[in-house]
Every structure is written in structure tokens, then in C-alpha cells.
Design an enzyme around this catalytic site. Structure first.
Site, PDB file in Angstrom:
ATOM      1  N   HIS A 191       6.544  16.522  24.410  1.00  0.00           N
ATOM      2  CA  HIS A 191       6.970  17.699  23.664  1.00  0.00           C
ATOM      3  C   HIS A 191       6.393  19.003  24.206  1.00  0.00           C
ATOM      4  O   HIS A 191       7.034  20.035  24.126  1.00  0.00           O
ATOM      5  CB  HIS A 191       6.710  17.510  22.171  1.00  0.00           C
ATOM      6  CG  HIS A 191       7.745  16.624  21.566  1.00  0.00           C
ATOM      7  ND1 HIS A 191       7.509  15.295  21.291  1.00  0.00           N
ATOM      8  CD2 HIS A 191       9.037  16.829  21.263  1.00  0.00           C
ATOM      9  CE1 HIS A 191       8.613  14.746  20.821  1.00  0.00           C
ATOM     10  NE2 HIS A 191       9.555  15.658  20.795  1.00  0.00           N
ATOM     11  N   CYS A 242      21.820  16.086  23.360  1.00  0.00           N
ATOM     12  CA  CYS A 242      20.888  17.220  23.386  1.00  0.00           C
ATOM     13  C   CYS A 242      19.524  16.869  23.970  1.00  0.00           C
ATOM     14  O   CYS A 242      18.562  17.592  23.786  1.00  0.00           O
ATOM     15  CB  CYS A 242      20.739  17.810  21.986  1.00  0.00           C
ATOM     16  SG  CYS A 242      20.127  16.629  20.772  1.00  0.00           S
TER      17      CYS A 242
HETATM   18  C1  PEP Z   1      15.673  13.595  21.899  1.00  0.00           C
HETATM   19  O1  PEP Z   1      14.967  12.719  21.434  1.00  0.00           O
HETATM   20  O2  PEP Z   1      16.391  13.460  22.899  1.00  0.00           O
HETATM   21  C2  PEP Z   1      15.704  14.930  21.256  1.00  0.00           C
HETATM   22  C3  PEP Z   1      16.613  15.812  21.589  1.00  0.00           C
HETATM   23  O3  PEP Z   1      14.772  15.232  20.334  1.00  0.00           O
HETATM   24  P1  PEP Z   1      13.216  15.448  20.614  1.00  0.00           P
HETATM   25  O4  PEP Z   1      13.045  15.617  22.097  1.00  0.00           O
HETATM   26  O5  PEP Z   1      12.817  16.652  19.849  1.00  0.00           O
HETATM   27  O6  PEP Z   1      12.603  14.202  20.110  1.00  0.00           O
END
Ligand code: PEP
Ligand code: MG
Length: 754
Positions: free
Chosen positions: A368, A681
Site C-alpha cells: 500500500h 482497478c
Molecule cells: C486491489 O486489491 O486490486 C485494489 C484495487 O484494492 P487495494 O489495492 O486498495 O487493496
């Protein structure tokens, strides 16, 4: 000859400090220092050697050896007993030095009349920057106390050298191992940054070295160790180590050290020689590092960080400095922040205007903090091993995230080469900008929706700058992660409203709170978990604590009065979760009406597809969901059982693995069957080659970091999606571990810009 004895070491240190503070040339001060040490240790000779850039050791001051040999005697690396002390970075003594096999006879020094020899390394960060020696005519054994006193003197000298105290034009110690150095890392976020290094965890500079009152220093140190132990215990209990990107293992190592008797004893001994508590910590850190650096086992060398972190924490406590990280201090306006690891919230603490780049030693490229770095649009790399070891705050640096390289203290040639690269990038950027208002349509007339991922107010300008179709993923948790308390209903409402205002008639997909895993809210105690990525997170938390979820929904409903509202639910693993969340949302809508407030014009509730179990519930999930979005970051992590935050495994499986592509294809087919709008996404959507594959699989909407929109649009404009579809269908059955090379070939042959 009487046995030599140490004069009061504290008194000597005090004299040493006075000599260093005198307004004389560096050479004159060094000359006095060696006389002082010789007389205190009752030795006929005391000599100081400093390390040069080429690794040789130069005699820079002596009492007792021939004065003409000063600056003319150089020992090659490893040469002689002095070289041996330097190489092994530990004290050595010999009663009959001349008969030692390593002895190197230098007639110019006139040392043949001295038999006994004691040498100690001058250490900085565990690396030898010089050697301090004493010699006597008689064949004698130096006592522990003398060795200790000489080591303490060496440490004080090292600190003074480093702070520029005695380095003048005449005498220059090369305390850095490499003037310019190049490191390799793994790309997180593209970009080239020229700037200056900021250490995320600033190293405390110890300036007060010599104790006025030894007992007082002992009490200060004891108190600091006690505070440190409580701090570590608290962190473990709260389970909030992920905020700092720390793992339980690291804290365990801290705890082990803090209770280690050997470590405590060494601190005690250092105090007894007359050092302050801070200097004692520094001294023990240096010695321990020096020992560990020479251990053949990599695992021990890896633990160096733990000693550094622990010593730093202790020094912070001793100096009363409350600043945990550099984010709160003053930053240069071209900061390249270097850290071992970092949590996403910590990166957000930095002033965006001054932040140019980020370099991490540890952590996966899809963690993250990496996502936040991409959202900020700063150049960033990870897995840059050993960089902290070589860097000092304020160093000039060039971060070339594209090439996965960091240049420290670059030469003029490197700087000019990069100035060219920066110009080239600016030209390319201008080309992307020219595409801003060009609709992303493929050569065979397929319109592809390109959206951005966002999470904070500072993302808003990106929507216009990138020319994106909308916000495909708004990570609402970022507001929670950067606050010091739960954002209140009105604060949440204000943010969501500002986002909708800025987006105008472009769609915005708000994802409900997705915390847990490495996304930690510091003020929310959720308890430590063995496997946080598989733990109590996202929708699970929302359903167990509906008050939190409902407040957020209420804020979204209020912000979206009279407008479209899209709410997306993260980490759905079972269709019942979608049903329950929907009914909580419906209750809020009813309440809204009851209070006479106006409703959103339309309300759509979507599901993220990021848990593999959903692949076998697509029919029921897509019947209930108004739209869906594939979270490929998590979906990959769970499909391949490879922790996205752990660089050792996160790159082991390619997102262009045929198994992954088949999963994506299955989702596309199900969405078509149910006529449900579908997006992807995850981070792969922002990489032109991966985005190309997604379009070939049938995706007509993807969402990515703002900086990726330009390059991905250039790819779309040069692609014939029909051709690729045919090609991909064959590749889906491929037996390889990745179809990357096949796709690269396709792109090259058909002129697709990837
Ligand atoms: C994912 O898991 O691909 C996503 C878009 O959400 P995050 O990266 O915030 O877990
Ligand atoms: Mg996710």
C-alpha cells in the site's frame, strides 16, 4: 620500565575535548592529541592513521615515531598490523609485534625499537575510518582498562572527525566508503528525480560525548531503556506495527536486544570509561555493527537494521526528540526520502510539494505504501538493498525509478546524463498531455474507459490533468489513515462532496472503508493478527461494526444529494456479504428520506472481485451487484498465495500468467452475460502491456494511477483490439508461466505503443 597504567580516562577525555576545541590548525590539534594519549596510557608511541578514499591508511599524526614519516607513510589495505586492525575492526595487541607474520617494516618510521603494540579501530557506522595505536619498547601486555580507554578515545575521535571537528585542509579523512555509489531497486512508480536525501528515520547526531557526572548518565540510560521496553511492548500489544511497516519479527528482535545481558554489559562498560549515555549507545552500536558486518552469515548482517533501529530509538528517547520521522522536520524542496520500510500513512505525512522521490530497502511493489507513492506521482523504487548503509542525510542523489537505479553523490557526468533524460521525459510528457482531450479509442473503434484511482483531496487536479473519464476507485480509507481520530460524519461528507463537485458529471466510484492488512488506522485497535491480509478487514469489519459503515454511507448519501452515487464494497467473499451490506445501505436511504433530505439521483452498489471464491459465485454476485470491479492486486495475492507486501514472493507470479488471464476472461464473460458494467482497478491496469492484455480479454474500462493515463492512452490509440483478441484466445491455453514475451512480440509487430 614500570607497567603502563591508564591515567583517569575521564580526565583524559576532558582534555581531549579541550584540545579539539582549540582554534588551531587541524594538524596542530592532532599532534597534541597523540601526545595526550601517549602520556595517559604511558606509552612511548601513539600514532593516528586515517583511511583514504583508495582504502589505504595514512599516518597523520604521531608521538614517538619519526615525524618525517607523517603523511608520507601509507599502508595498503590490509598491510601490517595497522591494516589487520582496520580489516578486522577490532582491537589487537602483540607483546612482540615485530615477530608477528603480518608486521610490515617501514624503516622511515624508526619503529624497530618498539616491541609491544596495541591498535584499535576508529569506527563510523561499523566501518573502519582509521586506526589508533600505542607502542612500548618493552614486551608488555596492555590491560583491559587500557584497551577500553583507547577504544573510547577512538570513538570520540571518530565523532569529532565526522562532525568536521578536526578535518581541515591539511588532514582529510575519507569516512565514506564510496564517493559516488549506484544502487539497484525495483520499480514502484515511474519518474526521474534529482534531489537531496532525507532519511525517513533521522539519525540522531551525538554531540555531547564526555560525561560530567557518570552516575547521572547511568541513571539516564537505565530510564531510557525502561521507556524503550515499554514502548516496544505497547506496540506489540496494539498490533500497530504495520503503520511503520514493521513486522512482528522485528519487534521481537528489538525486545530480545533490549533484554540482552551482553548488550547491557557493554553499555555499562562504555559508561564507565566516561562517556555520556548517548555516546555509550553509539559506541556499542559501532562495535556491534563492526562485528556483525564481518560475519559470514547473511542472516546476521540482516540484523544490522535491528541494532540501528533500536539504537536510534534509544537515542531519540535520550535526546528527548519526539519526532519519529523526518516528515515533521524541515525538508529540502527536492526531498528524496530513504527508508527501510514505511507504512502508507507515514508517506502521506510528508509535504507533497517537497517530495520528489522515495527509496525503500524492503517491501513489495504492490504494497500500500507503493500505491500511495504512485498516487502521489513521485518516483519510487523498492528492494534497494544496502542503501541505508551508504547514505547520509543531505547527500545529493538521482533517483531513476524507470531504470530502477539510485545514484548517490553522483559525478558531474552522471548529472549531465540525467539532465538529458529529464528533458526527454518532459518531451514525452508533453506528448501525453497533447492526448489529454483525445478520446481513448482503439484502431478498430473500441472505446475504452480510462479512469483514475484516487483517495485524497490532492488527487482532484489529476482528474482534469490526466483527461480521465472519471474516478474508478476512490480509496476512502486514506482519509482515515491520515487522521489522528475517526473522521466525523461532517468531515467525511465534506471530502466526498468536494470530490463529486470536482468530478462534475464524470462518474466517481467510492469504495467503502477497506482497512486491515497493512492498511492500519492508528487509533483503531483491531488487535494483532497472525495473517492480517486474511483477517478481519474491509467488508468483514463493516458488517461486524455496522455503526462505522453506516456513518460512512450516511456521509456519502448526504454528499451526493441529487447526483449519481456509486458505492463499491471491498473484499466480498460470499454473496451474503453483498446482500447484508446492501440492506444496511437501504436502511440509511430510508432514514435519509424520513429526515426529509434529498436522495442521490441514482444509487449503484457494486462489488469488488478480489477474493478467488467469488470466481465461482459470479452468477449470484453479478445478479445482485449494479457494477463490479476486479481488484487484481488482492486477487493475484490470493490466487497465487503470494503476499503482495513481501517482495520475496510478490513478484514470483506474473499477472500475465495464463491462469490469471483465464480468471479475468471468466469474469468478463460473466459480466457480459449479466450485462453488468465491469472495470479493473488493480495496479496492472496502469501498465501499458498489462492494460493491453486486459483490453484483449474484453475489458472496456480500467482504472489506474493518474500518471499512467497518458502512456495507457497512447497504447489504446495504437491498438487493434480485434487482432489482439484472436491472439489472446490462443495464448489463454499456453503452458508457460507468463505470456508477457508473446504479448511484447505482438505489440512490437503490430506497432502498439507499450
Ligand atoms: C486491489 O486489491 O486490486 C485494489 C484495487 O484494492 P487495494 O489495492 O486498495 O487493496
Ligand atoms: Mg484490494
Amino acid at each position: 620500565m614500570p607497567a603502563a597504567s591508564v591515567g583517569a580516562p575521564r580526565q583524559m577525555l576532558r582534555r581531549l575535548r579541550e584540545v579539539m576545541a582549540e582554534h588551531e590548525s587541524a594538524q596542530a590539534r592532532l599532534d597534541k592529541v597523540v601526545v595526550l594519549i601517549a602520556s595517559n596510557i604511558v606509552a612511548e608511541v601513539c600514532s593516528l592513521y586515517l583511511r583514504r578514499r583508495d582504502g589505504s591508511l595514512e599516518l597523520v599524526a604521531t608521538e614517538g615515531l619519526n615525524p618525517t614519516s607523517v603523511h608520507s607513510t601509507h599502508l595498503k589495505p590490509g598491510e601490517g598490523l595497522v591494516g589487520l586492525v582496520a580489516e578486522q575492526a577490532e582491537p589487537k595487541q602483540f607483546a612482540d609485534a615485530q615477530h608477528h607474520p603480518a608486521f610490515s617494516y617501514r624503516p622511515e618510521t624508526g619503529e624497530e625499537i618498539y616491541h609491544s603494540f596495541l591498535g584499535v579501530p576508529i569506527l563510523r557506522g561499523g566501518h573502519t575510518v582509521g586506526v589508533l595505536t600505542v607502542q612500548n619498547r618493552t614486551m608488555r601486555q596492555y590491560g583491559d582498562e587500557e584497551v577500553e580507554a583507547l577504544q573510547t578515545t577512538a570513538m570520540v575521535l571518530a565523532e569529532m572527525l565526522a562532525s568536521g571537528g578536526i578535518v581541515g585542509e591539511e588532514v582529510t579523512a575519507e569516512t565514506r566508503r564510496d564517493a559516488n555509489a549506484r544502487f539497484e531497486g525495483q520499480l514502484i512508480s515511474e519518474g526521474v528525480a534529482l534531489g537531496h536525501v532525507v532519511l525517513h528515520e533521522p539519525r540522531i547526531v551525538v554531540t555531547r560525548l564526555i560525561a560530567e557526572d557518570v552516575e547521572l548518565e547511568r541513571r539516564r540510560l537505565l530510564q531510557a531503556i525502561e521507556d524503550l521496553t515499554t514502548q516496544i511492548d505497547d506496540m506489540m500489544e496494539r498490533g500497530d506495527m504495520a503503520r511503520a511497516g514493521e513486522h512482528r519479527e522485528v519487534l521481537e528482535a528489538f525486545r530480545m536486544f533490549a533484554h540482552d545481558h551482553g548488550w547491557r554489559r557493554r553499555l555499562d562498560e562504555a559508561l564507565a570509561t566516561g562517556l555520556t549515555a548517548e555516546a555509550a549507545v553509539q559506541r556499542v552500536r559501532n562495535d556491534t555493527r563492526a562485528r556483525m558486518l564481518r560475519m559470514p552469515d547473511q542472516r546476521f548482517r540482516d540484523r544490522l537494521h535491528d541494532i540501528d533501529d533500536l539504537s536510534n530509538r534509544l537515542l531519540r528517547l535520550l535526546s528527548g526528540s519526539s519526532a519519529e520521522t523526518a516528515a515533521t522536520g524541515s525538508l529540502p524542496d527536492d526531498a528524496i526520502v530513504i527508508a527501510r520500510t514505511m507504512g502508507p500513512a507515514e508517506l502521506l505525512d510528508y509535504d507533497r510539494q517537497r517530495l520528489r522521490g522515495l527509496v525503500l530497502e524492503e517491501g513489495g511493489a504492490n504494497s500500500h505504501v507503493a500505491i500511495v507513492a504512485r498516487a502521489l506521482g513521485i518516483a519510487a523504487i523498492t528492494q534497494c538493498k544496502g542503501v541505508l548503509e551508504a547514505v547520509e542525510a543531505g547527500d545529493a542523489a538521482i533517483l531513476d525509478a524507470e531504470g530502477g537505479e539510485l545514484h548517490l553523490r553522483p559525478t558531474q557526468e552522471v548529472i549531465s546524463a540525467y539532465a538529458d533524460k529529464v528533458r526527454f521525459r518532459a518531451r514525452r510528457q508533453a506528448q501525453y498531455e497533447a492526448l489529454r482531450n483525445v478520446p481513448p479509442v482503439t484502431l478498430d473503434n473500441q472505446r475504452v474507459g480510462l479512469h483514475i484511482n484516487a483517495g485524497l483531496l490532492f488527487d482532484l487536479p489529476h482528474l482534469d490533468q490526466s483527461g480521465a473519464d472519471g474516478i474508478g476507485l476512490f480509496r476512502t480509507e486514506l482519509q482515515f489513515m491520515i487522521s489522528s481520530t475517526f473522521p466525523r460524519l461532517d468531515q467525511q461528507t465534506r471530502l466526498y462532496k468536494a470530490i463529486l463537485d470536482a468530478a462534475g458529471d464524470r462518474p466517481v466510484v467510492f469504495r467503502s472503508l477497506d482497512v486491515g492488512g497493512d492498511k492500519v488506522i492508528p487509533y483503531f485497535r483491531s488487535g494483532a493478527e497472525e495473517n492480517p491480509a486474511l483477517g478481519w478487514r474491509a467488508i468483514r469489519m463493516a458488517l461486524d461494526r455496522p455503526a462505522l459503515f453506516r456513518t460512512q454511507i450516511r456521509a456519502l448519501l448526504r454528499a451526493a444529494q441529487g447526483r449519481e452515487l456509486r458505492i463499491m464494497l471491498p473484499m466480498i467473499s460470499d454473496v451474503s456479504e453483498l446482500r447484508m451490506a446492501r440492506s444496511l445501505i437501504d436502511r440509511e436511504v430510508t432514514l435519509l428520506k424520513k429526515h426529509g433530505r434529498s436522495e442521490p439521483k441514482t444509487l449503484m452498489v457494486g462489488a469488488m472481485i478480489e477474493v478467488p471464491a467469488v470466481l465461482w459465485q459470479l452468477d449470484s454476485v453479478l445478479t445482485l451487484a449494479d457494477f463490479a470491479s476486479v481488484g487484481s492486486n488482492d486477487l493475484m495475492q490470493f490466487l497465487f498465495a503470494a503476499d503482495r507486501g513481501n517482495a520475496r514472493v510478490s513478484d514470483r507470479f506474473d499477472s500475465l500468467h495464463p491462469a490469471a488471464l483465464r480468471a479475468f476472461r471468466q469474469i468478463v464473460l460473466a459480466a457480459e452475460k449479466h450485462d453488468v458494467p465491469l472495470t479493473l482497478c488493480g495496479e496492472m491496469a496502469g501498465k501499458p502491456l498489462e492494460a493491453m492484455a486486459l483490453i484483449g480479454l474484453g475489458f472496456r474500462s480500467i482504472s489506474m494511477a493518474p500518471a499512467s493515463v497518458g502512456p495507457v492512452k497512447a497504447m489504446v490509440l495504437s491498438l487493434d483490439a480485434g487482432n489482439l483478441k484472436e491472439k489472446l484466445e490462443a495464448l489463454l491455453e499456453s503452458k508457460t508461466t507468463s505470456v508477457r514475451e508473446d504479448l511484447k512480440r505482438f505489440a512490437a509487430e503490430s506497432g502498439v505503443q507499450v
